[in-house]
Motif scaffolding. Structure first.
Motif, mmCIF file in Angstrom:
data_model
loop_
_atom_site.group_PDB
_atom_site.id
_atom_site.type_symbol
_atom_site.label_atom_id
_atom_site.label_comp_id
_atom_site.label_asym_id
_atom_site.label_seq_id
_atom_site.Cartn_x
_atom_site.Cartn_y
_atom_site.Cartn_z
ATOM 1 N N THR B 136 38.722 90.751 113.887
ATOM 2 C CA THR B 136 39.141 92.213 114.351
ATOM 3 C C THR B 136 40.455 91.861 115.338
ATOM 4 O O THR B 136 41.432 92.669 115.321
ATOM 5 N N THR B 137 40.400 90.706 116.146
ATOM 6 C CA THR B 137 41.600 90.515 116.983
ATOM 7 C C THR B 137 42.494 89.877 116.439
ATOM 8 O O THR B 137 43.967 89.841 116.872
ATOM 9 N N HIS B 138 42.387 89.047 115.455
ATOM 10 C CA HIS B 138 43.490 88.271 114.671
ATOM 11 C C HIS B 138 43.885 87.200 115.652
ATOM 12 O O HIS B 138 44.966 86.687 115.667
ATOM 13 N N PHE B 139 43.149 86.912 116.796
ATOM 14 C CA PHE B 139 43.505 85.843 117.656
ATOM 15 C C PHE B 139 42.596 84.703 117.401
ATOM 16 O O PHE B 139 41.423 84.875 117.458
ATOM 17 N N HIS B 140 43.154 83.411 117.258
ATOM 18 C CA HIS B 140 42.448 82.251 117.074
ATOM 19 C C HIS B 140 42.297 81.452 118.305
ATOM 20 O O HIS B 140 43.425 80.658 118.679
ATOM 21 N N PHE B 141 40.983 81.464 118.927
ATOM 22 C CA PHE B 141 40.804 80.469 120.071
ATOM 23 C C PHE B 141 40.798 78.975 119.508
ATOM 24 O O PHE B 141 40.139 78.653 118.471
ATOM 25 N N SER B 142 41.472 78.367 120.309
ATOM 26 C CA SER B 142 41.234 76.668 120.130
ATOM 27 C C SER B 142 40.141 76.255 121.014
ATOM 28 O O SER B 142 39.705 77.186 121.900
ATOM 29 N N ASP B 143 39.193 75.173 120.470
ATOM 30 C CA ASP B 143 38.121 74.963 121.606
ATOM 31 C C ASP B 143 38.670 74.623 122.760
ATOM 32 O O ASP B 143 38.056 74.849 123.841
ATOM 33 N N GLU B 144 40.015 74.089 122.724
ATOM 34 C CA GLU B 144 40.632 73.679 124.148
ATOM 35 C C GLU B 144 40.794 75.149 125.195
ATOM 36 O O GLU B 144 40.350 74.948 126.252
ATOM 37 N N LEU B 145 41.218 76.029 124.516
ATOM 38 C CA LEU B 145 41.286 77.331 125.247
ATOM 39 C C LEU B 145 40.034 77.756 125.770
ATOM 40 O O LEU B 145 39.956 78.024 126.693
ATOM 41 N N HIS B 146 39.124 77.748 124.823
ATOM 42 C CA HIS B 146 37.684 77.998 125.221
ATOM 43 C C HIS B 146 37.377 77.346 126.247
ATOM 44 O O HIS B 146 36.806 77.725 127.421
#
Lengths: 304, 304
Positions: B136-146
């Protein structure tokens, strides 16, 4: 109205509110340049970040300052009921046309998008431009769906995303879409780096973010292309390649808002959080690029 | 609170308004089943289609009916200033936690998303769950950002999208993320068809759309998995494959809302336009599937 240059001005907005004075200055530049249509509150105009009251207020300012140039405004919203309210607002405020993208939270089906346009167009008394912008809506129109929607009452134009940079592919794309839609519905290209190619391939309009800030430059490209001088349009667009490169890297909104800040037309910050301004190194690069561009524009700010 | 089953109830809404009575019934089912967390106004709860006042009203109903089970609510919005207002509302209304997805119109950069969470968490006095929902957001978190966001104050869980159906790949994914986040931050899987695999791979929570309607079925899967009975959890999830197949084809929201209508828990239509209900043939198929599922749930509607 849906031929030539549709210029989409910024709506300068930050955490303290909307800078109405700067917005009016941007409109006055478009009026002075003689653009064919003012696209107030497009994606470049930050419509998605403003509430209904703010959108109405900004639209009224645009109409009031437009001196007879038609004003189109976005009525896009996630919920149909809100789209219908925004359509009413737009008509009451004197908009000449509305722009509608199938923005969504849950991914929409083709039938849901068709029904949205069906419901909205049946209640309109002004023309509608279909806004095909997969970069923000993540909805991908098929040409067949465009054909069905274009037959609906009041639909008069389709704002398509960038075409292929290959002229033959661009021609094929526009020809295919053209065959599926009524002759009175124009096709306008957006994605500024692709505009000259799109106009040369047969688009009648350029829906332009850069045109909202530097209308004279964009009008020159538009007029060369629509007058059949494809090479000259391409030449002028190619001169802007350093700018198009920044558009591709950072998105047109961040680049155009930084350009307006650098040009002294709006103050910084001019984007609503969470959007952040262009980073410092890109901004320095942009300053360098703008020196050439500014020299070809007649500034008409009331501030000097 | 961020371990076990988080059940996300529907918010039945159509063009005439929100069906508050039916919403309360759904909450009462979750209370009776003893879910670990009620996720009011998640994606399944149609938060994105409701305005601030409606979201506050629905949240109050959920808290009022929750009988001590903690209630989490989404505070997601396109503009940071609105997220902050929603966070204030949530805390005043008695929410135990908030859920925040980086919804956007213009695509966000990693730094913009990090700054959003930084600003919001610094003003919170209740825990936050990071909502990673690229569908729904079309934003892809990297694990690093998490990892960076998980270090912020008040962050206590991450709601991740579906994991690989391959257990080894799922294990590797969860192990990698686990190494990057503090030990007190839990990982919860969403995407119901992947839940058993995700829980078996080490997720502490299941953030569940189906759990908002059929909590007992989902609690059984959750408890088997968290008790180390991976095979039993997989077996129960595999029994639901016909339902997961509909989820994949039509999206969980359309399927769960149709299931609630078929079960007589809410009236039709229960989705806001432009969203349309499940088509008739899928609905017939769903009716057939539900016969088995309903027999394993203790209905606790006040209507009988």
């Amino acid at each position: 109205m849906f031929c030539g240059l549709s210029a989409f001005p910024l709506t300068p907005v930050n955490e303290t509110g909307i800078n109405e004075k700067a917005f009016v200055t941007l409109i006055q530049r478009l009026v002075a340049a003689g653009v064919d249509l003012i696209g107030a509150l497009g994606s470049t105009g930050n419509y998605a970040y403003l509430n209904r009251e703010e959108r109405l207020r900004v639209l009224r300012l645009a109409v009031h300052s437009s001196e007879g140039i038609p004003v189109m405004t976005s009525i896009s919203a996630i919920r149909t009921s809100e789209v219908l309210r925004l359509a009413e607002d737009a008509q009451r405020a004197g908009a000449s046309a509305v722009l509608l993208a199938p923005v969504s939270y849950q991914a929409l089906t083709n039938e849901e998008v068709y029904s949205l346009y069906e419901q909205v167009t049946s209640s309109l008394s002004i023309p509608l431009c279909v806004y095909d912008n997969p970069g923000t809506t993540h909805f991908h129109f098929s040409d067949e769906l465009h054909g069905r929607i274009a037959e609906l009452p009041n639909v008069r134009s389709i704002k398509i995303p960038g075409v292929s940079s290959d002229p033959e592919e661009a021609n094929a794309r526009i020809s295919k879409l053209r065959k599926l839609i009524p002759s009175y519905v124009t096709i306008g290209v957006s994605g500024d780096p692709f505009a000259a190619t799109g106009l040369n391939a047969g688009c009648e309009a350029w829906y332009s973010a850069l045109g909202g800030l530097f209308p004279e430059t964009c009008l020159r490209i538009t007029r060369f292309a629509l007058d059949g001088c494809a090479d000259e349009a391409n030449r002028l667009s190619t001169q802007l390649e350093p700018l198009w490169s920044l558009f591709r890297q950072y998105g047109s909104l961040r680049v155009v808002s930084a350009a307006a800040e650098i040009s002294g037309l709006i103050s910084s910050p001019s984007l609503p959080l969470p959007l952040q301004p262009l980073n410092q190194s890109a901004r320095e690069h942009l300053k360098f690029i703008l020196k050439d561009l500014q020299s070809t524009e007649t500034f008409c700010s009331p501030f000097g």
